[in-house]
Motif scaffolding. Structure first.
Motif, mmCIF file in Angstrom:
data_model
loop_
_atom_site.group_PDB
_atom_site.id
_atom_site.type_symbol
_atom_site.label_atom_id
_atom_site.label_comp_id
_atom_site.label_asym_id
_atom_site.label_seq_id
_atom_site.Cartn_x
_atom_site.Cartn_y
_atom_site.Cartn_z
ATOM 1 N N ILE A 15 -11.322 -29.669 -13.132
ATOM 2 C CA ILE A 15 -10.603 -29.248 -14.370
ATOM 3 C C ILE A 15 -10.977 -27.741 -14.635
ATOM 4 O O ILE A 15 -12.004 -27.351 -14.855
ATOM 5 C CB ILE A 15 -11.265 -30.135 -15.497
ATOM 6 C CG1 ILE A 15 -10.975 -31.468 -15.309
ATOM 7 C CG2 ILE A 15 -10.796 -29.476 -16.929
ATOM 8 C CD1 ILE A 15 -11.725 -32.253 -16.471
ATOM 9 N N LYS A 243 -11.236 -36.675 -21.277
ATOM 10 C CA LYS A 243 -10.921 -36.504 -19.663
ATOM 11 C C LYS A 243 -9.482 -36.239 -19.475
ATOM 12 O O LYS A 243 -9.011 -35.337 -18.644
ATOM 13 C CB LYS A 243 -11.528 -37.618 -19.116
ATOM 14 C CG LYS A 243 -11.225 -37.723 -17.642
ATOM 15 C CD LYS A 243 -11.991 -39.002 -17.123
ATOM 16 C CE LYS A 243 -11.890 -39.067 -15.436
ATOM 17 N NZ LYS A 243 -12.395 -40.235 -14.964
ATOM 18 N N ASP A 246 -8.422 -32.477 -20.669
ATOM 19 C CA ASP A 246 -9.280 -31.541 -20.144
ATOM 20 C C ASP A 246 -10.036 -30.889 -21.624
ATOM 21 O O ASP A 246 -10.277 -29.627 -21.739
ATOM 22 C CB ASP A 246 -8.727 -30.318 -19.342
ATOM 23 C CG ASP A 246 -8.109 -30.811 -18.481
ATOM 24 O OD1 ASP A 246 -8.158 -32.060 -17.922
ATOM 25 O OD2 ASP A 246 -7.323 -30.034 -17.877
#
Length: 364
Positions: A15, A243, A246
Motif C-alpha cells: 500500500i 484494508k 488503503d
C-alpha cells in the motif's frame, strides 16, 4: 537485533499510501541514542531528536508511530507546560500532533500554534472540525462550515496549512459528497494536505471511499475511532474497509483513558490521573468488572516478561497493519517520554496469541 515488523508485513508494503519506513528495532528507553539535529535548514531552531522512532505513512505524510493527542492543551495544562510537552515530543522523535477546534474551545489549537513556532516544517499537524459550536444555520459537514472551520483553525494554529484535516463526526444532515467536495477544494487550494474522518461506521466509510474514487476527489486517508486492547469492536468491519481502501486507522482512547497505563489498582485510579477526575457515571464506562479482570490477568502475564502494561498497550496496537500511529495525550514531559519508549516491543505470534487468549477469556 532484527527489524520490528507487524504481522502480515506484505500488506503494509503493498500500500503506497500507508507504507512506513523500517529502521532497526531497539528499546527506546536507551536515551543515550539521542542526537542533536537542526529543525530547519536555516538553523533557526535546534532540538535533541531521537532518530529511532519508526515512521509510517498517511498518504504523503510521514508520521511517527507514536503521536500526541493535544486535548489537554488549554484544559489541564497551560502554555508553559504545553511548551515542555511539545519539546519532549521533539526530543523523543514524536512529530505527529492531533488536536481539534473544540478542544479547550479553540485554546488547544492556539497553544499548539504557539509551541510549534520555529518547528512547523518539522512536524505533522492534524486537527478536526464539525463536532459542535457550529455557526447557526450550518451543520458540521456542510461546505460552508468546512470553509469557515479551516480558516479559523489556520488562524488559531498560526500556520499556512494543516497536514491532516478531519471531520470529527458524521453529519447526517448533509450528503457525504458535499463534504468531500469541500475538503477536496481545500487540498487543491493548498490549505490542507490530507483529509480524514472520525467516528465513522464501516458502511459510511466504505461509501465515502467509493464517492471519492468515482468523483476523483481527495479520499479520507484516515478514520479515527475508538479502539484498544480492551475495546475491539472495530475489528470486524471497519478494519476490512480500511484494508480495501488503503485507509489508516487512528485509535482514540488507545489507553482506555488511563486504564492501560498501570495507574489503576483494585482500589481505583491513582490520584491525579485522568480517570480520578471523572464523575462516577463516566468512570463506570471504563472501570468495568471485565476490564479490571482483564488488566489484572495481563499484569500477571507481563510480570514474567519484564514489560509494562503501557508497553503492551502501544505495541499491541502497532502490531496491527491498519494502524499508522497511536495517539495518546500527555500532561507532562515525563508522560511523553514514557509513551515514546512504549512502542519498541515487537510482539511475537506466540505472544499475540497468548494475549488474545487472556482478553477473550476474561469476559466470563
Amino acid at each position: 537485533m532484527g527489524v520490528c515488523r507487524p504481522p502480515d508485513i506484505r500488506y503494509w508494503e503493498s500500500i503506497p499510501s500507508l507504507r512506513f519506513d523500517l529502521r532497526p528495532a531497539r528499546r527506546l528507553s536507551d536515551r543515550s541514542r539521542l542526537r542533536l539535529v537542526r529543525a530547519h535548514d536555516d538553523g533557526s531552531a535546534t532540538r535533541s531528536y531521537d532518530p529511532g522512532m519508526e515512521v509510517r505513512r498517511i498518504g504523503d505524510l510521514k508520521v511517527s508511530e507514536v503521536g500526541l493527542g493535544c486535548n489537554n492543551f488549554g484544559t489541564r495544562i497551560d502554555q508553559e507546560v504545553t511548551d515542555e510537552v511539545f519539546g519532549a515530543c521533539l526530543d523523543s522523535g514524536i512529530n505527529f500532533f492531533d488536536t481539534a477546534d473544540v478542544y479547550g474551545a479553540g485554546a488547544s489549537e492556539e497553544m499548539l500554534g504557539q509551541a510549534m513556532k520555529g518547528h512547523r516544517d518539522q512536524i505533522v499537524v492534524a486537527t478536526k472540525f464539525g463536532l459542535r459550536d457550529i455557526d447557526p444555520g450550518l451543520s458540521g459537514g456542510s461546505a460552508e462550515w468546512v470553509k469557515r472551520s479551516v480558516d479559523r483553525s489556520l488562524r488559531r494554529l498560526d500556520t499556512d496549512w494543516i497536514d491532516l484535516f478531519q471531520i470529527h463526526t458524521p453529519d447526517k444532515e448533509v450528503d457525504e459528497l458535499e463534504t468531500l467536495q469541500a475538503l477536496n477544494d481545500l487540498v487543491v487550494a493548498g490549505k490542507v494536505r490530507e483529509v480524514g474522518c472520525s467516528n465513522y461506521e464501516a458502511e459510511r466509510l466504505d461509501a465515502a471511499a467509493d464517492i471519492s474514487e468515482s468523483e476523483s476527489l481527495a479520499p479520507y486517508r484516515t478514520v479515527q475511532n475508538r479502539y484498544s486492547l480492551l475495546y475491539r469492536e472495530q475489528e470486524s468491519d471497519v478494519f476490512d474497509v480500511c484494508k480495501s481502501h488503503d485507509i489508516g486507522f487512528l485509535p482514540f482512547f488507545p489507553l482506555e483513558s488511563g486504564l492501560l497505563t498501570g495507574k489503576v489498582t483494585a482500589q481505583g485510579p491513582l490520584p491525579g490521573t485522568r480517570l480520578a477526575e471523572w464523575p462516577q457515571g463516566r468512570l463506570d464506562l471504563f472501570l468495568t468488572e471485565r476490564n479490571l479482570r482483564t488488566v489484572e490477568r495481563l499484569n500477571d502475564w507481563l510480570h514474567h516478561r519484564d514489560r509494562s502494561l503501557l508497553e503492551l498497550a502501544f505495541s499491541w496496537l502497532l502490531s496491527k497493519p491498519q494502524i499508522p500511529s497511536v495517539i495518546a495525550g500527555a500532561t507532562s514531559a515525563a508522560q511523553v517520554i514514557a509513551n515514546s519508549q512504549a512502542s519498541g516491543w515487537c510482539l511475537t505470534e506466540t505472544e499475540l496469541n497468548e494475549i488474545e487468549e487472556i482478553v477473550s477469556t476474561s469476559s466470563g
